[in-house]
Design a protein around this motif. Structure first.
Motif, PDB file in Angstrom:
ATOM      1  N   SER A  34     -10.304 -28.319  22.017  1.00 52.01           N
ATOM      2  CA  SER A  34     -11.048 -27.833  23.174  1.00 52.01           C
ATOM      3  C   SER A  34     -10.703 -26.395  23.478  1.00 52.01           C
ATOM      4  O   SER A  34      -9.559 -25.994  23.400  1.00 52.01           O
ATOM      5  CB  SER A  34     -10.717 -28.693  24.403  1.00 52.01           C
ATOM      6  OG  SER A  34     -11.311 -28.155  25.557  1.00 52.01           O
ATOM      7  N   ASN A  35     -11.719 -25.592  23.856  1.00 46.97           N
ATOM      8  CA  ASN A  35     -11.427 -24.244  24.307  1.00 46.97           C
ATOM      9  C   ASN A  35     -11.589 -24.132  25.816  1.00 46.97           C
ATOM     10  O   ASN A  35     -11.759 -23.063  26.356  1.00 46.97           O
ATOM     11  CB  ASN A  35     -12.304 -23.216  23.574  1.00 46.97           C
ATOM     12  CG  ASN A  35     -13.771 -23.371  23.919  1.00 46.97           C
ATOM     13  OD1 ASN A  35     -14.187 -24.377  24.484  1.00 46.97           O
ATOM     14  ND2 ASN A  35     -14.555 -22.363  23.572  1.00 46.97           N
TER      15      ASN A  35
ATOM     16  N   ALA B 259     -14.879 -16.107  23.949  1.00 45.94           N
ATOM     17  CA  ALA B 259     -15.203 -16.000  22.525  1.00 45.94           C
ATOM     18  C   ALA B 259     -14.554 -14.748  21.949  1.00 45.94           C
ATOM     19  O   ALA B 259     -14.587 -13.679  22.552  1.00 45.94           O
ATOM     20  CB  ALA B 259     -16.714 -15.947  22.335  1.00 45.94           C
TER      21      ALA B 259
ATOM     22  N   CYS C  85     -17.462 -30.045  15.167  1.00 48.98           N
ATOM     23  CA  CYS C  85     -18.325 -28.986  15.695  1.00 48.98           C
ATOM     24  C   CYS C  85     -17.404 -27.828  16.072  1.00 48.98           C
ATOM     25  O   CYS C  85     -16.956 -27.729  17.214  1.00 48.98           O
ATOM     26  CB  CYS C  85     -19.115 -29.491  16.905  1.00 48.98           C
ATOM     27  SG  CYS C  85     -20.262 -28.279  17.579  1.00 48.98           S
TER      28      CYS C  85
ATOM     29  N   ASN D 119     -15.187 -24.746  17.229  1.00 49.16           N
ATOM     30  CA  ASN D 119     -15.270 -23.706  18.245  1.00 49.16           C
ATOM     31  C   ASN D 119     -14.307 -22.563  17.932  1.00 49.16           C
ATOM     32  O   ASN D 119     -13.926 -21.790  18.799  1.00 49.16           O
ATOM     33  CB  ASN D 119     -15.008 -24.272  19.645  1.00 49.16           C
ATOM     34  CG  ASN D 119     -13.750 -25.116  19.711  1.00 49.16           C
ATOM     35  OD1 ASN D 119     -12.876 -25.005  18.859  1.00 49.16           O
ATOM     36  ND2 ASN D 119     -13.664 -25.970  20.718  1.00 49.16           N
ATOM     37  N   THR D 120     -13.905 -22.480  16.666  1.00 46.17           N
ATOM     38  CA  THR D 120     -13.108 -21.357  16.185  1.00 46.17           C
ATOM     39  C   THR D 120     -13.695 -20.853  14.871  1.00 46.17           C
ATOM     40  O   THR D 120     -14.470 -21.552  14.215  1.00 46.17           O
ATOM     41  CB  THR D 120     -11.638 -21.760  15.944  1.00 46.17           C
ATOM     42  OG1 THR D 120     -11.591 -22.755  14.912  1.00 46.17           O
ATOM     43  CG2 THR D 120     -11.001 -22.301  17.213  1.00 46.17           C
TER      44      THR D 120
ATOM     45  N   THR E 123     -11.321 -17.739  18.689  1.00 43.41           N
ATOM     46  CA  THR E 123     -12.343 -18.590  19.292  1.00 43.41           C
ATOM     47  C   THR E 123     -13.720 -18.038  18.932  1.00 43.41           C
ATOM     48  O   THR E 123     -13.913 -16.831  18.816  1.00 43.41           O
ATOM     49  CB  THR E 123     -12.196 -18.621  20.819  1.00 43.41           C
ATOM     50  OG1 THR E 123     -12.222 -17.277  21.316  1.00 43.41           O
ATOM     51  CG2 THR E 123     -10.894 -19.283  21.231  1.00 43.41           C
ATOM     52  N   SER E 124     -14.679 -18.935  18.753  1.00 43.00           N
ATOM     53  CA  SER E 124     -16.032 -18.505  18.391  1.00 43.00           C
ATOM     54  C   SER E 124     -17.043 -18.755  19.500  1.00 43.00           C
ATOM     55  O   SER E 124     -18.165 -18.265  19.440  1.00 43.00           O
ATOM     56  CB  SER E 124     -16.490 -19.226  17.120  1.00 43.00           C
ATOM     57  OG  SER E 124     -16.486 -20.626  17.310  1.00 43.00           O
ATOM     58  N   ARG E 125     -16.672 -19.520  20.521  1.00 44.44           N
ATOM     59  CA  ARG E 125     -17.594 -19.783  21.625  1.00 44.44           C
ATOM     60  C   ARG E 125     -16.809 -20.217  22.861  1.00 44.44           C
ATOM     61  O   ARG E 125     -15.601 -20.398  22.797  1.00 44.44           O
ATOM     62  CB  ARG E 125     -18.606 -20.869  21.242  1.00 44.44           C
ATOM     63  CG  ARG E 125     -17.996 -22.185  20.760  1.00 44.44           C
ATOM     64  CD  ARG E 125     -19.100 -23.153  20.352  1.00 44.44           C
ATOM     65  NE  ARG E 125     -18.580 -24.348  19.710  1.00 44.44           N
ATOM     66  CZ  ARG E 125     -18.152 -25.419  20.368  1.00 44.44           C
ATOM     67  NH1 ARG E 125     -18.175 -25.447  21.678  1.00 44.44           N
ATOM     68  NH2 ARG E 125     -17.700 -26.480  19.704  1.00 44.44           N
TER      69      ARG E 125
END
Length: 283
Positions: A29-30, A73, A263, A265-266, A281-283
């Motif tokens: 989780s981010n 992000a 899915c 998020n990195t 992080t990507s999102r």
């Protein structure tokens, strides 16, 4: 984990087996509130509060990462050099020193001792920890594996299998020369019991990895369970990296903890000189 550059049949079967055991995949989780997990959850590292994330543990699903705060992000999460590195699964022939593509034809330069193809006599990875070490060279030379590779050069599936074995061999050399690093690697998830229930997957490794290492690569001292465990650790936790045509797969000390999100998020890139992973992080 960011999606791999190559998917193969073995990975597909492993993913199916994982789905049979757990109804939903683990999610990193981010956000600051962790995903609801089955089983008992405990904090693994109280000092990680200084970091943007902390490590938690589920007795059902193992260790995973949760953000300590809301992350934007592009924030840097991890940068670290590999514990182990080697050619990718199902990859074409590469230099054992720098992982650049090589040919198997007679004109290709070969290591003067073990006869495995190399990019050239001045390869920056020759006798380096992240490349073709003296111990690896001696093992390949003693078992005449350079000559064996030459004999199968027109059999691409066998060639790919030989290159797949290199990283497994390197990890067992780590066991001999750096047992503290080997102990860290053994802390990674292997899903051995789950893999064993997948007959096709297990038999593939039994025939193409376990038996070949014990019979042809002079590693009879290794137990069947030991080899299967390392195979599982590599399948579950490796990152594939590479720039400028180089291709390799690596185990990292911390980055593997983000390897359970279907899915992602990195996103990651790598340092082409040190092979350090740079994960954001990507999102």
């Amino acid at each position: 984990m960011p999606p791999r550059k190559h998917k193969n049949k073995k990975k597909h079967h492993q993913h199916q087996a994982q789905q049979q055991q757990q109804a939903s995949p683990m999610q990193s989780s981010n956000k600051s509130s962790p995903t609801k997990m089955e089983g008992n959850i405990e904090s693994c590292d109280s000092t990680s509060k200084q970091l943007p994330f902390r490590i938690e543990k589920s007795t059902v699903l193992g260790r995973y990462v949760v953000a300590n705060r809301d992350l934007k992000a592009g924030e840097l999460l991890i940068t670290e050099e590999p514990l182990a590195i080697g050619p990718c699964v199902s990859a074409d022939a590469v230099c054992l020193g720098c992982y650049m593509p090589v040919e198997l034809q007679s004109a290709q330069y070969r290591c003067s001792a073990c006869k495995w193809p190399m990019c050239g006599p001045q390869c920056r990875g020759l006798h380096q920890p992240t490349g073709h070490t003296a111990q690896e060279c001696e093992l390949l030379r003693t078992q005449k594996l350079g000559e064996a590779l030459e004999a199968i050069r027109d059999k691409p599936d066998l060639v790919k299998n030989y290159y797949e074995l290199i990283l497994i061999v390197r990890i067992f050399l780590i066991k001999q020369n750096a047992p503290e690093i080997y102990a860290e690697i053994l802390q990674m998830e292997s899903h051995s019991e789950l893999r064993k229930s997948n007959t096709e997957l297990w038999q593939y490794y039994e025939q193409n990895v376990v038996q070949r290492l014990q019979r042809d690569w002079g590693m009879a001292v290794l137990t069947v369970d030991e080899i299967h465990t390392i195979c599982g650790i590599l399948d579950v936790n490796c990152f594939e990296i590479g720039q400028n045509s180089a291709k390799a797969r690596c185990l990292y000390r911390s980055a593997f903890l983000l390897a359970h999100d279907c899915c992602p998020n990195t996103a990651h890139t790598d340092d082409p000189q040190s092979y350090a992973i740079i994960l954001r992080t990507s999102r």
